[in-house]
Design an enzyme around this catalytic site. Structure first.
Site, mmCIF file in Angstrom:
data_model
loop_
_atom_site.group_PDB
_atom_site.id
_atom_site.type_symbol
_atom_site.label_atom_id
_atom_site.label_comp_id
_atom_site.label_asym_id
_atom_site.label_seq_id
_atom_site.Cartn_x
_atom_site.Cartn_y
_atom_site.Cartn_z
ATOM 1 N N SER A 65 0.844 -1.203 0.000
ATOM 2 C CA SER A 65 0.000 0.000 0.000
ATOM 3 C C SER A 65 0.875 1.248 0.000
ATOM 4 C CB SER A 65 -0.925 0.004 1.218
ATOM 5 O OG SER A 65 -0.186 -0.195 2.409
ATOM 6 N N GLU A 80 -9.011 -9.671 3.864
ATOM 7 C CA GLU A 80 -9.401 -8.279 3.586
ATOM 8 C C GLU A 80 -10.772 -8.209 2.931
ATOM 9 O OE1 GLU A 80 -6.368 -5.962 1.672
ATOM 10 O OE2 GLU A 80 -7.714 -4.258 1.339
HETATM 11 O O1 KIV Z 1 -0.430 -3.386 1.616
HETATM 12 C C1 KIV Z 1 -1.100 -3.330 2.665
HETATM 13 O O2 KIV Z 1 -1.105 -2.320 3.396
HETATM 14 C C2 KIV Z 1 -1.897 -4.484 3.025
HETATM 15 C C3 KIV Z 1 -2.887 -4.296 4.122
HETATM 16 C C4 KIV Z 1 -4.068 -3.565 3.600
HETATM 17 C C5 KIV Z 1 -3.257 -5.577 4.754
HETATM 18 O O3 KIV Z 1 -1.764 -5.514 2.440
#
Ligand code: KIV
Length: 275
Positions: A45, A182
């Site tokens: 992310s 998720e």
């Molecule tokens: O990349 C990320 O932050 C994630 C979380 C949303 C679990 O995979």
């Protein structure tokens, strides 16, 4: 106390809920660690919240190593899990092992995370056999956003719900020490959590999971491009930052910052001798 994969396993056995947050830099990791978080995910992310991409597809292994190592320097007690980015493990078991190894050696990860179910079980098995702990990720897996046709709740019909449960069992069998679930309905997430031996960390998956994770900018109100329904704001740091930035700009423009206490002194006689 130092958190490890063994701590995660014991927490599930003892019915103790696990707390996780994302972090991408040293200072934030240090704050979360000092607050007592169990695990820090250096999520891909970072493509969205740090690098400003519209999805996680463009994130590279080098990005993850760079940010993983910074987080690892700040996290003394939290288990640091580093995401394997898009196409760093899907093509082959060799790629998966090679890149997981780099995230451990160069990114100083305590574990790696990868997305997918039964189809990535061979990769999970091989990485685990090499001594690298793997966290799984099921449900809304953002690296597959183009296949999903958007960010949508997963597992809503009988077939999809059964597939998620089967995938959770398959990756548990392959050796994950934990898995992220998720954006799935709460009752399904609870059923999955009760059906596998490893801790299930939910995000948008209700209170029946063994732990929770959020992207820290979301829970602090620091990222306003979009806010998923599952996000709760635990602070309004974004607006506090903006106010502080505005105050700074005003004081710079007015000449009231820096004041005497923020400045270094020198004898006037010395200045007067300068020509
Ligand atoms: O990349 C990320 O932050 C994630 C979380 C949303 C679990 O995979």
């Amino acid at each position: 106390m130092k958190n490890t994969v063994a701590t995660f396993k014991k927490a599930k056995q003892d019915g103790k809920r696990i707390s996780m947050l994302t972090a991408y830099d040293y200072s934030t990791a240090k704050l979360e660690d000092e607050a007592g978080i169990n695990g820090i995910l250096v999520g891909d992310s970072l493509g969205n919240v740090i690098l400003g991409y519209e999805d996680t597809i463009s994130v590279t292994v080098e990005d993850m190593i760079h940010h993983g190592a910074a987080v690892a320097r700040g996290a003394k007690n939290a288990l640091v899990v580093v995401d394997m980015p898009f196409m760093s493990y899907q093509c082959s078991v060799y790629d998966a092992m090679h890149n997981a190894g780099r995230l451990m050696k160069e990114g100083r990860a305590g574990a790696v995370k990868l997305e997918g179910g039964r189809e990535v079980a061979p990769q999970i098995q091989a990485i685990v056999q090499a001594g690298i702990p793997v966290m799984g990720h099921l449900g809304l897996t953002p690296q597959s956003v183009n296949a999903f046709g958007g960010y949508k709740v997963q597992g809503k019909d009988q077939e999809a719900a059964q597939k998620l449960l089967d995938d959770a069992r398959a990756i548990t069998e392959a050796g994950v020490f934990s898995l992220v679930l998720e954006c799935v309905p709460s009752a399904l997430a609870k059923k999955i959590s009760q059906s596998v031996s490893v801790p299930v960390i939910g995000i948008g998956a209700g209170a029946g999971c063994d732990g929770q994770i959020l992207v820290y900018q979301d829970m602090l109100g620091m990222f306003s491009d979009y806010t998923p329904k599952f996000v709760k704001r635990f602070g309004e740091i974004g607006s506090a930052m903006k106010t502080a930035f505005q105050n700074y700009i005003e004081e710079v423009e007015a000449g009231t910052f820096p004041a005497g206490e923020h400045s270094y002194g020198i004898g006037n006689d010395l200045i007067e001798k300068l020509y």
